[in-house]
Design a protein around this motif. Structure first.
Motif, short mmCIF file in Angstrom:
data_model
loop_
_atom_site.label_atom_id
_atom_site.label_comp_id
_atom_site.label_asym_id
_atom_site.label_seq_id
_atom_site.Cartn_x
_atom_site.Cartn_y
_atom_site.Cartn_z
N THR A 160 37.01 -2.09 -0.26
CA THR A 160 37.72 -3.15 -0.97
C THR A 160 36.73 -3.80 -1.93
O THR A 160 35.68 -4.29 -1.51
N PRO A 161 37.03 -3.79 -3.21
CA PRO A 161 36.06 -4.34 -4.18
C PRO A 161 35.83 -5.83 -3.97
O PRO A 161 36.76 -6.59 -3.75
N ARG A 162 34.56 -6.21 -4.02
CA ARG A 162 34.20 -7.61 -3.91
C ARG A 162 34.08 -8.19 -5.32
O ARG A 162 33.45 -7.61 -6.18
N THR A 163 34.68 -9.33 -5.50
CA THR A 163 34.61 -9.97 -6.81
C THR A 163 33.89 -11.31 -6.72
O THR A 163 34.01 -12.13 -7.61
N GLN A 202 31.52 -13.93 -7.26
CA GLN A 202 30.43 -14.29 -8.17
C GLN A 202 29.69 -15.46 -7.55
O GLN A 202 30.29 -16.32 -6.92
N LEU A 203 28.40 -15.47 -7.74
CA LEU A 203 27.59 -16.58 -7.29
C LEU A 203 27.43 -17.53 -8.47
O LEU A 203 27.10 -17.10 -9.57
N VAL A 204 27.70 -18.82 -8.21
CA VAL A 204 27.67 -19.80 -9.29
C VAL A 204 26.80 -20.97 -8.88
O VAL A 204 26.94 -21.52 -7.79
N ALA A 205 25.90 -21.35 -9.77
CA ALA A 205 25.07 -22.54 -9.59
C ALA A 205 25.07 -23.27 -10.93
O ALA A 205 24.35 -22.89 -11.85
N GLY A 206 25.92 -24.28 -11.03
CA GLY A 206 26.07 -24.98 -12.32
C GLY A 206 26.67 -24.03 -13.33
O GLY A 206 27.71 -23.44 -13.09
N ASP A 207 25.98 -23.83 -14.46
CA ASP A 207 26.48 -22.92 -15.48
C ASP A 207 25.83 -21.54 -15.39
O ASP A 207 26.00 -20.70 -16.27
N LEU A 208 25.09 -21.29 -14.30
CA LEU A 208 24.47 -19.99 -14.06
C LEU A 208 25.38 -19.16 -13.17
O LEU A 208 25.81 -19.62 -12.11
N VAL A 209 25.71 -17.94 -13.62
CA VAL A 209 26.63 -17.07 -12.89
C VAL A 209 25.95 -15.73 -12.65
O VAL A 209 25.38 -15.13 -13.57
N LEU A 210 26.02 -15.26 -11.42
CA LEU A 210 25.47 -13.96 -11.06
C LEU A 210 26.58 -13.16 -10.40
O LEU A 210 27.23 -13.64 -9.47
N ASP A 211 26.81 -11.95 -10.87
CA ASP A 211 27.86 -11.10 -10.33
C ASP A 211 27.23 -9.90 -9.64
O ASP A 211 26.80 -8.96 -10.31
N PRO A 212 27.17 -9.91 -8.31
CA PRO A 212 26.54 -8.80 -7.58
C PRO A 212 27.26 -7.46 -7.77
O PRO A 212 26.63 -6.42 -7.66
N SER A 235 28.96 -6.30 -10.62
CA SER A 235 28.66 -5.71 -11.93
C SER A 235 27.16 -5.78 -12.27
O SER A 235 26.74 -5.23 -13.27
N ARG A 236 26.41 -6.48 -11.42
CA ARG A 236 24.97 -6.70 -11.64
C ARG A 236 24.72 -7.49 -12.92
O ARG A 236 23.71 -7.32 -13.59
N GLY A 237 25.65 -8.37 -13.25
CA GLY A 237 25.53 -9.17 -14.46
C GLY A 237 25.06 -10.58 -14.18
O GLY A 237 25.23 -11.12 -13.08
N CYS A 238 24.45 -11.18 -15.19
CA CYS A 238 23.97 -12.55 -15.09
C CYS A 238 24.24 -13.25 -16.42
O CYS A 238 24.08 -12.64 -17.49
N ALA A 239 24.67 -14.50 -16.35
CA ALA A 239 24.93 -15.27 -17.57
C ALA A 239 24.69 -16.75 -17.29
O ALA A 239 24.86 -17.22 -16.17
N ARG A 240 24.30 -17.44 -18.33
CA ARG A 240 24.17 -18.89 -18.25
C ARG A 240 24.89 -19.46 -19.46
O ARG A 240 24.64 -19.05 -20.59
N ASP A 241 25.80 -20.39 -19.19
CA ASP A 241 26.57 -21.03 -20.24
C ASP A 241 27.22 -19.98 -21.15
O ASP A 241 27.27 -20.14 -22.37
N GLY A 242 27.68 -18.88 -20.54
CA GLY A 242 28.36 -17.82 -21.27
C GLY A 242 27.44 -16.80 -21.94
O GLY A 242 27.90 -15.77 -22.41
N ALA A 243 26.14 -17.07 -22.00
CA ALA A 243 25.20 -16.16 -22.65
C ALA A 243 24.67 -15.16 -21.62
O ALA A 243 24.17 -15.55 -20.56
N ARG A 244 24.77 -13.89 -21.93
CA ARG A 244 24.31 -12.83 -21.03
C ARG A 244 22.78 -12.87 -20.92
O ARG A 244 22.07 -13.08 -21.91
N ILE A 245 22.31 -12.63 -19.69
CA ILE A 245 20.87 -12.60 -19.43
C ILE A 245 20.55 -11.26 -18.77
O ILE A 245 21.12 -10.92 -17.74
N ASP A 246 19.65 -10.51 -19.38
CA ASP A 246 19.24 -9.22 -18.83
C ASP A 246 18.13 -9.43 -17.81
O ASP A 246 17.12 -10.07 -18.11
N LEU A 247 18.35 -8.89 -16.62
CA LEU A 247 17.37 -9.00 -15.54
C LEU A 247 17.00 -7.61 -15.04
O LEU A 247 17.84 -6.72 -15.00
N THR A 248 15.74 -7.46 -14.63
CA THR A 248 15.33 -6.22 -13.98
C THR A 248 15.95 -6.21 -12.57
O THR A 248 16.37 -7.26 -12.07
#
Length: 152
Positions: free
Chosen positions: A45-48, A50-60, A62-75
């Motif tokens: 069952t797909p997990r959706t 997202q981890l949210v801390a203020g305007d910081l969002v991490l999606d385990p 999709s492995r995506g990260c964004a702050r205030d809507g701006a994408r952040i590339d992480l290793t």
């Protein structure tokens, strides 16, 4: 998590840091296979979440990260470190716990690698946005603040 640690506090810590299951060595092979099958069923069952801390969002998922809507590339390592901090937002996470979870319990390198990677994260998730999300709690570890104070 398959580990040589077998104390109840070790098990609790593993679950608090995001483990889905815990199996201590020595273990029974049929039990390991049964647990893996159970985990596979859960993963179907797909997990959706997202981890949210203020305007910081991490999606385990999709492995995506964004702050205030701006994408952040992480290793991958930066992502894993941030995920642990976000799962325990507002808690002080000991450096030893970060080493165990992100680098593995068999890591034998310099433990200051945590400080190096926290610095990388700060340069990516904080500085461009003028905030300080990751707090160093001297002698204890790191805390991710849900509401990041602005830099002075």
């Amino acid at each position: 998590m398959l580990t040589a640690k077998d104390g109840e506090f070790d098990e609790v810590e593993a679950f608090e840091l995001g483990a889905d299951d815990f199996l201590s060595k020595p273990f029974s092979f049929p039990v390991l296979v049964a647990r893996l099958r159970a985990l596979t069923r859960r993963a179907a069952t797909p997990r959706t979440d997202q981890l949210v801390a203020g305007d910081l969002v991490l999606d385990p998922v999709s492995r995506g990260c964004a702050r205030d809507g701006a994408r952040i590339d992480l290793t991958p390592r930066e992502f894993a470190l941030l995920e642990v901090l976000m799962r325990r937002a507002e808690e002080v996470v000991p450096k030893t716990s970060l080493l165990d979870v992100v680098w593995g319990m068999d890591f034998t390198g310099d433990p200051n690698v945590v400080e190096v990677y926290v610095g990388y994260l700060r340069r990516k998730i904080d500085r461009p946005f003028g905030c300080n999300s990751i707090e160093t709690v001297r002698g204890l570890g790191y805390r991710l603040r849900s509401t990041a104070p602005a830099r002075a």
